[in-house]
Design an enzyme around this catalytic site. Structure first.
Site, PDB file in Angstrom:
ATOM      1  N   LEU A 119       3.146 -39.305  -9.087  1.00 54.86           N
ATOM      2  CA  LEU A 119       3.877 -38.259  -8.361  1.00 54.86           C
ATOM      3  C   LEU A 119       3.087 -36.953  -8.411  1.00 54.86           C
ATOM      4  O   LEU A 119       3.276 -36.062  -7.587  1.00 54.86           O
ATOM      5  CB  LEU A 119       5.268 -38.037  -8.971  1.00 54.86           C
ATOM      6  CG  LEU A 119       6.260 -39.185  -8.807  1.00 54.86           C
ATOM      7  CD1 LEU A 119       7.586 -38.832  -9.464  1.00 54.86           C
ATOM      8  CD2 LEU A 119       6.476 -39.481  -7.316  1.00 54.86           C
ATOM      9  N   GLN A 142      10.317 -16.433   5.982  1.00 58.40           N
ATOM     10  CA  GLN A 142       8.949 -16.439   5.442  1.00 58.40           C
ATOM     11  C   GLN A 142       8.830 -15.725   4.106  1.00 58.40           C
ATOM     12  O   GLN A 142       7.907 -15.956   3.346  1.00 58.40           O
ATOM     13  CB  GLN A 142       7.999 -15.747   6.434  1.00 58.40           C
ATOM     14  CG  GLN A 142       7.867 -16.466   7.737  1.00 58.40           C
ATOM     15  CD  GLN A 142       7.228 -15.609   8.822  1.00 58.40           C
ATOM     16  OE1 GLN A 142       6.027 -15.558   8.949  1.00 58.40           O
ATOM     17  NE2 GLN A 142       8.049 -14.928   9.608  1.00 58.40           N
ATOM     18  N   ARG A 186       6.277 -31.468  23.515  1.00 65.15           N
ATOM     19  CA  ARG A 186       6.567 -30.061  23.820  1.00 65.15           C
ATOM     20  C   ARG A 186       5.455 -29.135  23.334  1.00 65.15           C
ATOM     21  O   ARG A 186       4.630 -29.511  22.499  1.00 65.15           O
ATOM     22  CB  ARG A 186       7.858 -29.636  23.113  1.00 65.15           C
ATOM     23  CG  ARG A 186       9.075 -30.113  23.828  1.00 65.15           C
ATOM     24  CD  ARG A 186      10.343 -29.631  23.162  1.00 65.15           C
ATOM     25  NE  ARG A 186      11.471 -30.040  23.994  1.00 65.15           N
ATOM     26  CZ  ARG A 186      12.664 -30.380  23.534  1.00 65.15           C
ATOM     27  NH1 ARG A 186      12.901 -30.374  22.239  1.00 65.15           N
ATOM     28  NH2 ARG A 186      13.623 -30.724  24.354  1.00 65.15           N
ATOM     29  N   GLN A 227       0.207 -36.509  -7.573  1.00 64.84           N
ATOM     30  CA  GLN A 227      -0.667 -36.368  -6.398  1.00 64.84           C
ATOM     31  C   GLN A 227       0.027 -35.641  -5.247  1.00 64.84           C
ATOM     32  O   GLN A 227      -0.620 -35.215  -4.294  1.00 64.84           O
ATOM     33  CB  GLN A 227      -1.171 -37.741  -5.933  1.00 64.84           C
ATOM     34  CG  GLN A 227      -2.261 -38.268  -6.861  1.00 64.84           C
ATOM     35  CD  GLN A 227      -2.673 -39.697  -6.556  1.00 64.84           C
ATOM     36  OE1 GLN A 227      -2.165 -40.329  -5.635  1.00 64.84           O
ATOM     37  NE2 GLN A 227      -3.573 -40.219  -7.365  1.00 64.84           N
ATOM     38  N   ASP A 279       0.818  -1.221   0.000  1.00 62.03           N
ATOM     39  CA  ASP A 279       0.000   0.000   0.000  1.00 62.03           C
ATOM     40  C   ASP A 279       0.847   1.263   0.000  1.00 62.03           C
ATOM     41  O   ASP A 279       0.454   2.265  -0.591  1.00 62.03           O
ATOM     42  CB  ASP A 279      -1.042  -0.012   1.127  1.00 62.03           C
ATOM     43  CG  ASP A 279      -0.428  -0.126   2.504  1.00 62.03           C
ATOM     44  OD1 ASP A 279       0.714  -0.610   2.592  1.00 62.03           O
ATOM     45  OD2 ASP A 279      -1.092   0.263   3.478  1.00 62.03           O
ATOM     46  N   ASP A 290       1.739 -10.290   3.265  1.00 58.65           N
ATOM     47  CA  ASP A 290       0.789 -10.192   4.391  1.00 58.65           C
ATOM     48  C   ASP A 290      -0.670 -10.418   4.003  1.00 58.65           C
ATOM     49  O   ASP A 290      -1.507 -10.617   4.871  1.00 58.65           O
ATOM     50  CB  ASP A 290       0.879  -8.810   5.044  1.00 58.65           C
ATOM     51  CG  ASP A 290       2.157  -8.640   5.827  1.00 58.65           C
ATOM     52  OD1 ASP A 290       2.938  -9.610   5.887  1.00 58.65           O
ATOM     53  OD2 ASP A 290       2.389  -7.549   6.367  1.00 58.65           O
TER      54      ASP A 290
HETATM   55  N1  LIG Z   1       3.185   8.941   0.544  1.00 60.72           N
HETATM   56  C1  LIG Z   1       4.154   8.610  -0.306  1.00 60.72           C
HETATM   57  N2  LIG Z   1       4.584   9.474  -1.230  1.00 60.72           N
HETATM   58  C2  LIG Z   1       5.548   9.142  -2.102  1.00 60.72           C
HETATM   59  N3  LIG Z   1       6.157   7.948  -2.118  1.00 60.72           N
HETATM   60  C3  LIG Z   1       5.770   7.029  -1.232  1.00 60.72           C
HETATM   61  C4  LIG Z   1       4.753   7.293  -0.283  1.00 60.72           C
HETATM   62  N4  LIG Z   1       4.579   6.183   0.460  1.00 60.72           N
HETATM   63  C5  LIG Z   1       5.465   5.275   0.011  1.00 60.72           C
HETATM   64  N5  LIG Z   1       6.182   5.784  -1.013  1.00 60.72           N
HETATM   65  C6  LIG Z   1       7.249   5.111  -1.771  1.00 60.72           C
HETATM   66  O1  LIG Z   1       7.043   3.713  -1.783  1.00 60.72           O
HETATM   67  C7  LIG Z   1       8.163   3.058  -1.178  1.00 60.72           C
HETATM   68  C8  LIG Z   1       7.716   1.771  -0.526  1.00 60.72           C
HETATM   69  O2  LIG Z   1       6.720   2.044   0.445  1.00 60.72           O
HETATM   70  P1  LIG Z   1       6.622   1.168   1.771  1.00 60.72           P
HETATM   71  O3  LIG Z   1       5.499   1.701   2.580  1.00 60.72           O
HETATM   72  O4  LIG Z   1       7.971   1.106   2.419  1.00 60.72           O
HETATM   73  O5  LIG Z   1       6.379  -0.306   1.240  1.00 60.72           O
HETATM   74  P2  LIG Z   1       5.097  -1.128   0.740  1.00 60.72           P
HETATM   75  O6  LIG Z   1       4.870  -0.768  -0.681  1.00 60.72           O
HETATM   76  O7  LIG Z   1       5.565  -2.537   0.885  1.00 60.72           O
HETATM   77  O8  LIG Z   1       3.928  -0.765   1.609  1.00 60.72           O
HETATM   78  C9  LIG Z   1       8.722   4.097  -0.226  1.00 60.72           C
HETATM   79  O9  LIG Z   1      10.089   3.860   0.087  1.00 60.72           O
HETATM   80  C10 LIG Z   1       8.573   5.363  -1.046  1.00 60.72           C
HETATM   81  O10 LIG Z   1       9.600   5.476  -1.991  1.00 60.72           O
HETATM   82  O1  LIG Z   2      -4.840 -44.160  -9.140  1.00 62.35           O
HETATM   83  P1  LIG Z   2      -5.553 -44.505 -10.407  1.00 62.35           P
HETATM   84  O2  LIG Z   2      -6.848 -45.176 -10.154  1.00 62.35           O
HETATM   85  O3  LIG Z   2      -4.638 -45.167 -11.357  1.00 62.35           O
HETATM   86  O4  LIG Z   2      -5.938 -43.128 -11.092  1.00 62.35           O
HETATM   87  C1  LIG Z   2      -5.053 -42.180 -11.604  1.00 62.35           C
HETATM   88  C2  LIG Z   2      -5.880 -40.991 -11.899  1.00 62.35           C
HETATM   89  O5  LIG Z   2      -6.267 -40.410 -10.693  1.00 62.35           O
HETATM   90  C3  LIG Z   2      -6.221 -39.013 -10.806  1.00 62.35           C
HETATM   91  O6  LIG Z   2      -5.110 -38.599 -10.058  1.00 62.35           O
HETATM   92  C4  LIG Z   2      -7.485 -38.398 -10.263  1.00 62.35           C
HETATM   93  O7  LIG Z   2      -8.537 -39.049 -10.872  1.00 62.35           O
HETATM   94  P2  LIG Z   2      -9.973 -38.441 -11.082  1.00 62.35           P
HETATM   95  O8  LIG Z   2      -9.894 -37.506 -12.247  1.00 62.35           O
HETATM   96  O9  LIG Z   2     -10.825 -39.602 -11.322  1.00 62.35           O
HETATM   97  O10 LIG Z   2     -10.334 -37.734  -9.816  1.00 62.35           O
HETATM   98  C5  LIG Z   2      -6.065 -38.730 -12.308  1.00 62.35           C
HETATM   99  O11 LIG Z   2      -5.520 -37.481 -12.597  1.00 62.35           O
HETATM  100  C6  LIG Z   2      -5.270 -39.926 -12.728  1.00 62.35           C
HETATM  101  O12 LIG Z   2      -5.397 -40.212 -14.081  1.00 62.35           O
END
Ligand SMILES: Nc1ncnc2c1ncn2[C@@H]1O[C@H](COP(=O)(O)OP(=O)(O)O)[C@@H](O)[C@H]1O
Ligand SMILES: O=P(O)(O)OC[C@H]1O[C@](O)(COP(=O)(O)O)[C@@H](O)[C@@H]1O
Length: 785
Positions: A654, A296, A196, A656, A113, A160
């Site tokens: 494979l 992530q 755990r 699947q 944004d 996000d």
């Molecule tokens: N209000 C704004 N005016 C001008 N440029 C902006 C403004 N807000 C963000 N930017 C530009 O977009 C870049 C990325 O924005 P940012 O908020 O850090 O990331 P995101 O796009 O992920 O939300 C900033 O570093 C800046 O260059």
């Molecule tokens: O395990 P099987 O009975 O050989 O079937 C293989 C078939 O199963 C599937 O993975 C899924 O089958 P469906 O299209 O019948 O749902 C097909 O894409 C594939 O041809």
């Protein structure tokens, strides 16, 4: 004012900005290739807004081959940056000059944004920036007149999923979920060994989507998100009571997820370490914490993000071609297989409202403002996780729901069973499982399914209840078993054949039946997605990536990869699109000798002209009754005349996949809960009309459809829906790979609806398109990747 035709020669620029997100590379690739397809010059701006401000080598003209071998990569190959100068008018003035110098008035900004806000400010200011440059002599009068307008389209790149708009996921979210879910799966196996409790911190400063989705996908016990804190002052006691109860009922591990921005009802941050300490102090659990951090955001892009990036980039280009000077900027949103253009300003305002409501501790408004699905999905998660031992008395206790898995295994089926089981038990309904599909059901292989029985099933691959392909056809026998086992409703999770059986017996079977589509083939009518299809796509795309890399290391090699799907080309087309494969042979179109020969010639021509080293052909197992994989291999080798080597891979089962993908787990959990909710309404007599339903997706929203509605366009012989909503993606795949065959350009862009859902990419004669695709190398020899 200039005409549309006059604008055709204005160039397009694409940049990635703000936090990087996997899938951004697919956007860049798609914009570059679709822009070239439409005979535009396309520039990539390196390092986000910094590149616009700095100009020079940071704004580079792109050629077709410059975006090869990038679709699978995480991050953004053209770089992203946070740029202070662009926040000032001076910086934007420099950016304006650099764009005018290159004839660029079409901009695609992929970012969050913040970036999109910056883009909007730039558009609003453009006229005055241009005037300042003109009056100071830095641009000519003619330039000022010619480039009087700038068009901006946004694609949302953010892991996000925090944009409040008509669009399901933002680019990067699904990949982040892959990383998070992999990590939690790994942690859970070690946690289980040592009994755990693990507390994991998930990204999401203002948005709890990642924590919610990861929690659903892994069966986490407790989730903290910013928008919906516990209503209790003493949340610590609620958390501990829940974990204690889980342990006492036999859970070997507990998982608690904390979104980065989690707060309590007073707005006080909830920190991971504090949560860990509370659990140790009050319960004495052996508790560890892990902050997942930037892991992530990294790694290869998931199949869905590559699809999303490819569609978003292409449709952004299409939209730019049709934008008029008076049009406001828009943001591309993809839902299912259709695309919506959201007004940029309103979308950002709506997004920022969520954080404002949260800051003001108005959580009801915050979760509402996130969009109604989020509220509903959060509630589903809570229902599944509710502590059923403490439930209030339910009038319908004593009623029984039986789950049957039908067809072939599909990733996510076990998550669906778990979801239905916990959802129903928590509302006081007993759950039974039929083992071995309809066959087992009719043989009376039916047993109670306890809450503990499905612990850990959210992430299990295969089908723990065991499925089989038998198609039920005797309603009397079905009714007899229901009577014998006192079953009040059936939840069937499976593919096309089970649906067919239920559909044909719908008037005779006496108990309510809800059908949840689950098959990797994605060939079930009445739904955009079936459970298992995303796991399969990821498995196939990962195999194609491996082949591509191997082929790229050889001199001119063609890989022909066969995938499953029976009469549906879904897996073929989507995996070709997401992997950047060159050619897709589907059962819908079939494949002729002539087509293959033309493709072989095209491959030779690409090798000569573009020095391309590898080619991937994805073929569906049923794409031709005559030309099997061996035949194709021989034909390509023979007709290739030594120009390239040929290798084949038959992926078979494979396809699947192994562990179900996050999307499949989430889809399965949501659909099964919705289906169970519907069955319970039927049992309670709240639903009296629609007692035989399919619960699937329409434009990514879960929908309950009557059997008649769902199956209205079923082609019972070919086992596919007569019209497949994803069919137009073959055109996009062809456009992006540069291998276009004869195409039909009958379908139109619906300007009034502001929607592009058809093969709009194919407007214009196919021969012209092909020529355009081959031009760039010839026009500019100097810019090889
Ligand atoms: N209000 C704004 N005016 C001008 N440029 C902006 C403004 N807000 C963000 N930017 C530009 O977009 C870049 C990325 O924005 P940012 O908020 O850090 O990331 P995101 O796009 O992920 O939300 C900033 O570093 C800046 O260059
Ligand atoms: O395990 P099987 O009975 O050989 O079937 C293989 C078939 O199963 C599937 O993975 C899924 O089958 P469906 O299209 O019948 O749902 C097909 O894409 C594939 O041809």
């Amino acid at each position: 004012m200039e005409t549309d035709a006059g604008r055709m020669d204005h160039a397009v620029a694409v940049f990635t900005s703000g936090g990087d997100a996997p899938g951004m590379n697919a956007v860049v690739r798609s914009v570059v290739r679709c822009g070239i397809h439409h005979a535009r010059d396309v520039f990539a701006v390196y390092e986000g807004y910094q590149g616009l401000v700095d100009g020079a080598g940071k704004i580079r003209k792109m050629e077709w081959t410059d975006v090869q071998m990038m679709i699978y990569k995480g991050g953004t190959v053209i770089g992203s940056a946070r740029c202070k100068e662009f926040r000032e008018r001076e910086g934007r003035l420099a950016a304006c000059k650099h764009l005018v110098d290159r004839g660029i008035t079409n901009i695609i900004c992929c970012g969050g944004d913040g970036s999109l806000t910056g883009a909007n400010i730039f558009k609003l200011e453009w006229a005055s920036l241009l005037e300042e440059l003109r009056s100071s002599g830095r641009v000519t009068d003619a330039q000022a007149q010619k480039y009087a307008n700038i068009n901006i389209i946004g694609c949302v790149g953010s892991i996000d999923n925090d944009m409040v708009y008509d669009g399901t996921l933002t680019i990067g979210t699904d990949t982040a979920l892959h990383r998070i879910v992999d990590a939690i799966d790994a942690v859970q196996s070690t946690a289980s060994s040592h009994q755990r409790t693990f507390v994991l911190e998930i990204m999401g400063r203002h948005c709890g989507y990642l924590a919610w989705a990861a929690g659903v996908a892994t069966g986490a016990d407790y989730i903290f998100i910013p928008e919906a804190p516990s209503k209790h002052d003493d949340w610590e006691s609620v958390l501990c009571a829940k974990l204690d109860h889980q342990r006492k009922r036999g859970a070997r591990l507990c998982t608690v997820l904390v979104a980065e921005g989690a707060i309590d009802k007073f707005g006080k941050p909830i920190k991971t370490e504090y949560v860990r300490q509370v659990i140790i102090d009050r319960l004495g659990h052996d508790t560890r914490s892990t902050i997942l951090g930037h892991v992530q955001r990294g790694g290869y892009a998931s199949a869905y993000d590559r699809f999303l990036g490819s569609v978003s980039g292409a449709l952004a280009v299409e939209r730019l071609l049709r934008t008029k000077p008076e049009d406001a900027s828009t943001i591309v949103g993809v839902k299912g297989y259709s695309v919506a253009f959201n007004p940029l300003v309103e979308t950002i305002e709506a997004t920022q409202m969520v954080a404002k409501h949260t800051e003001q501790l108005d959580f009801e408004a915050a979760i509402q403002a996130r969009g109604k699905d989020f509220k509903r999905h959060w509630a589903i998660q809570k229902s599944i996780n509710r502590d059923f031992a403490k439930r209030e008395a339910v009038p319908d206790a004593g009623k029984n729901i039986c789950i049957i898995c039908s067809g072939a295994p599909a990733g996510g089926v076990n998550a669906a069973v778990r979801s239905a089981n916990h959802y129903a038990l928590n509302l006081g309904y007993a759950v039974y499982a039929a083992y071995d599909g309809f066959q087992g059901f009719l043989e009376g292989n039916i047993k109670p399914l306890a809450w503990e029985d499905v612990l850990g099933w959210a992430g299990d691959g295969g089908c723990n209840l065991r499925c089989d392909r038998s198609v039920p056809s005797d309603p009397d026998a079905m009714n007899e078993i229901c009577k014998q086992f006192k079953l009040d409703a059936l939840l069937v999770i499976g593919g096309f054949d089970g649906l067919k059986g239920i559909y044909h017996m719908r008037d005779e079977v006496t108990v309510p039946v809800a059908y949840v589509p689950a098959t990797i083939s994605n060939n079930v009518p009445g739904t955009d997605f079936s459970i298992g299809s995303d796991t399969a796509l990821n498995a196939i795309v990962s195999a194609i990536d491996t082949c591509k890399k191997s082929a790229d290391a050889s001199k001119s090699r063609v890989f022909i990869i066969e995938v499953q799907g029976r009469n549906s080309g879904y897996l073929t087309v989507l995996s070709a699109l997401a992997s950047g494969a060159d050619i897709a042979y589907t059962p819908e179109k079939g494949v002729t000798l002539e087509q293959m020969q033309a493709d072989i010639e095209e491959i030779k021509s690409h090798i000569k002209k573009h020095n391309k080293r590898h080619f991937v052909v994805v073929r569906n197992e049923f794409c031709s009754p005559a030309y099997d994989l061996n035949f194709m291999e021989t034909l390509f080798r023979e007709e290739g005349k030594g120009c390239f080597s040929v290798r084949t891979v038959k992926l078979g089962h494979l396809c699947q996949g192994d562990y179900p993908s996050p999307l499949d787990r989430i889809r399965a959990t949501t659909l099964a809960a919705t289906a169970t909710e519907h069955l319970i309404k039927c049992i309670k007599g709240e639903e009296t009309e629609n007692k035989k339903v399919l619960v699937g997706f329409s434009e990514s929203k879960d929908v309950v459809r009557t059997m008649e509605e769902a199956c209205q366009d079923a082609d019972w012989t070919r086992r596919v829906p007569a019209s497949e909503p994803w069919a137009w993606l073959l055109n996009l795949q062809q456009c992006l790979s540069g291998f276009m065959d004869q195409v039909d350009d009958n379908q139109e862009y619906d300007a009034t609806a502001g929607k592009l859902v058809t093969n709009v990419l194919l407007n214009g004669a196919p021969t012209t398109i092909k020529k355009v695709l081959l031009q760039p190398e010839e026009q500019d020899q100097g810019t090889q990747a």
